[in-house]
Design an enzyme around this catalytic site. Structure first.
Site, PDB file in Angstrom:
ATOM      1  N   GLY A   1     -22.780  -8.671 -12.797  1.00  0.00           N
ATOM      2  CA  GLY A   1     -21.819  -9.373 -13.324  1.00  0.00           C
ATOM      3  C   GLY A   1     -21.121  -8.616 -14.631  1.00  0.00           C
TER       4      GLY A   1
ATOM      5  CE  LYS B   1      -3.981  -6.197   0.377  1.00  0.00           C
ATOM      6  NZ  LYS B   1      -4.763  -5.298   0.206  1.00  0.00           N
ATOM      7  CB  THR B   2      -1.152  -3.807  -6.254  1.00  0.00           C
ATOM      8  OG1 THR B   2      -2.064  -4.870  -7.409  1.00  0.00           O
ATOM      9  CG2 THR B   2      -0.059  -4.437  -6.760  1.00  0.00           C
TER      10      THR B   2
ATOM     11  CG  ASP C   1      -1.787  -1.038   1.558  1.00  0.00           C
ATOM     12  OD1 ASP C   1      -2.075  -1.502   0.146  1.00  0.00           O
ATOM     13  OD2 ASP C   1      -2.154  -1.763   2.467  1.00  0.00           O
TER      14      ASP C   1
ATOM     15  NE  ARG D   1     -11.860  -1.712  -9.147  1.00  0.00           N
ATOM     16  CZ  ARG D   1     -13.661  -1.763  -8.910  1.00  0.00           C
ATOM     17  NH1 ARG D   1     -13.860  -2.114  -7.618  1.00  0.00           N
ATOM     18  NH2 ARG D   1     -13.993  -1.047  -9.471  1.00  0.00           N
ATOM     19  CE  LYS D   2     -10.847  -5.163   0.789  1.00  0.00           C
ATOM     20  NZ  LYS D   2      -9.979  -5.175   0.087  1.00  0.00           N
TER      21      LYS D   2
HETATM   22  O1  6AU Z   1      -1.867  -4.673   7.350  1.00  0.00           O
HETATM   23  P1  6AU Z   1      -2.662  -2.991   7.190  1.00  0.00           P
HETATM   24  O2  6AU Z   1      -3.110  -2.866   7.567  1.00  0.00           O
HETATM   25  O3  6AU Z   1      -1.287  -2.243   5.737  1.00  0.00           O
HETATM   26  O4  6AU Z   1      -3.204  -3.808   5.982  1.00  0.00           O
HETATM   27  C1  6AU Z   1      -4.514  -4.683   5.428  1.00  0.00           C
HETATM   28  C2  6AU Z   1      -4.368  -5.481   4.114  1.00  0.00           C
HETATM   29  C3  6AU Z   1      -5.060  -3.574   3.005  1.00  0.00           C
HETATM   30  C4  6AU Z   1      -6.506  -3.831   2.874  1.00  0.00           C
HETATM   31  O5  6AU Z   1      -7.304  -2.779   1.533  1.00  0.00           O
HETATM   32  C5  6AU Z   1      -6.603  -6.027   3.170  1.00  0.00           C
HETATM   33  O6  6AU Z   1      -5.961  -5.803   3.785  1.00  0.00           O
HETATM   34  N1  6AU Z   1      -7.776  -5.904   3.939  1.00  0.00           N
HETATM   35  C6  6AU Z   1      -8.404  -6.879   3.133  1.00  0.00           C
HETATM   36  C7  6AU Z   1      -8.516  -7.421   2.060  1.00  0.00           C
HETATM   37  C8  6AU Z   1      -9.443  -7.994   1.314  1.00  0.00           C
HETATM   38  O7  6AU Z   1      -7.475  -8.100   1.826  1.00  0.00           O
HETATM   39  C9  6AU Z   1      -9.628  -7.346   3.618  1.00  0.00           C
HETATM   40  C10 6AU Z   1     -10.139  -6.713   4.657  1.00  0.00           C
HETATM   41  O8  6AU Z   1     -10.938  -6.943   5.711  1.00  0.00           O
HETATM   42  N2  6AU Z   1      -9.177  -6.184   5.976  1.00  0.00           N
HETATM   43  C11 6AU Z   1      -8.061  -5.235   4.612  1.00  0.00           C
HETATM   44  O9  6AU Z   1      -7.043  -5.005   5.672  1.00  0.00           O
HETATM   45  O10 6AU Z   1      -4.364  -3.394   2.365  1.00  0.00           O
END
Ligand code: 6AU
Length: 270
Positions: free
Chosen positions: A98, A60-61, A38, A92-93
């Site tokens: 669809g 993860k991007t 991030d 992207r959530k």
């Molecule tokens: O370890 P962090 O808190 O700095 O980052 C957590 C990362 C972020 C969020 O977009 C993602 O995980 N995330 C997600 C997903 C799908 O990955 C779901 C969720 O419930 N909580 C969450 O933090 O990039």
């Protein structure tokens, strides 16, 4: 390390190329860490992957976080990540119907051409899975959807009765569903989710950090070893790595914790 000896029947019975690639990479790199990269500039992203790419199994991007994004710089960044043997996971959530989710995998970012995995909410119903499948088919690429079955953020509405069960029931039957996002901050919830999911599909968990002081704006954190022992197949770590003063040391630390926990889990299940 041979994937069959670590993942057992899950490796032997898996027929999803991306799941096999993930299980293999985990064994090669001895890491179940997915880096949540991030960052807001291409320079920071490139530096992060240079620093920690050897200790993680997937990247993860959030492609729309980047201030100076260009198609060319992104293409180079993705090539670098592939050279490090990383699965590319765009968080992207998606949540639309669809045909729109399908078309949103095109556009400027064109995620269908570079993302191996993409997240989606199932709030609009199962057609989103068919739409995302169509997008990857049109790009002649294998892909997998991670469905949000739980979340790590406080007060999230996925906790409402019946929601997680419905997501798992639909996702388990769909070939494009690679697995589910679970709440890494609460190991009891991971255990419950694993019970619902069974063996075949993956559970990947964000909300994992050894330093709970990093939590911002309702994020909650749990312990990496507990997450894996409770049934998570990947710990998604952002701040725990990229906010630390030594990201590569931290990535290696999380990698070791996750790998040791997987070995412990596979021994206990023998
Ligand atoms: O370890 P962090 O808190 O700095 O980052 C957590 C990362 C972020 C969020 O977009 C993602 O995980 N995330 C997600 C997903 C799908 O990955 C779901 C969720 O419930 N909580 C969450 O933090 O990039």
């Amino acid at each position: 390390m041979d994937p069959a000896s670590i993942w057992g029947s899950r490796w032997l019975n898996s027929n999803q190329p991306i799941a096999k690639k993930y299980m293999e990479t985990v064994c090669k790199k001895q890491s179940l860490v997915v880096l949540a990269a991030d960052k807001n500039t291409m320079e920071e992203l490139n530096k992060l992957v240079d620093d920690v790419g050897d200790y993680i199994s997937a990247l993860k991007t959030h492609v729309d976080l980047i201030d100076d994004w260009t198609k060319e710089s992104w293409g180079k960044f993705i090539s670098k990540a592939k050279e490090k043997d990383l699965l590319i996971f765009e968080d992207r959530k998606h949540g639309d119907i669809g045909k729109i989710a399908r078309d949103q995998m095109g556009g400027i970012y064109d995620s269908k051409s570079w993302a191996d995995l993409i997240t989606a909410h199932l709030i609009s119903g199962p057609s989103i899975l068919d739409g995302m499948q169509e997008a990857w088919d049109s790009a002649n690429k294998d892909g997998g959807v991670l469905l949000l079955a739980q979340m790590s953020s406080e007060g999230n509405l996925l906790e409402l009765p019946g929601y997680t069960d419905s997501v798992v029931k639909i996702g388990k039957k769909h070939p494009i569903c690679f697995g589910f996002i679970g709440n890494g901050s609460n190991h009891e919830e991971i255990i419950q989710l694993r019970r619902l999911v069974g063996e075949e599909k993956m559970i990947w968990t964000p909300g994992v950090n050894l330093n709970s002081d990093d939590a911002e704006l309702g994020q909650r954190y749990g312990d990496p070893e507990k997450a894996i022992l409770s049934g998570s197949d990947a710990i998604i770590i952002g701040s725990g790595i990229h906010k630390s003063s030594n990201p590569s040391e931290m990535a290696l630390k999380y990698a070791k914790i996750s790998w040791d926990a997987l070995i412990k889990r596979s021994v206990n299940s023998d």
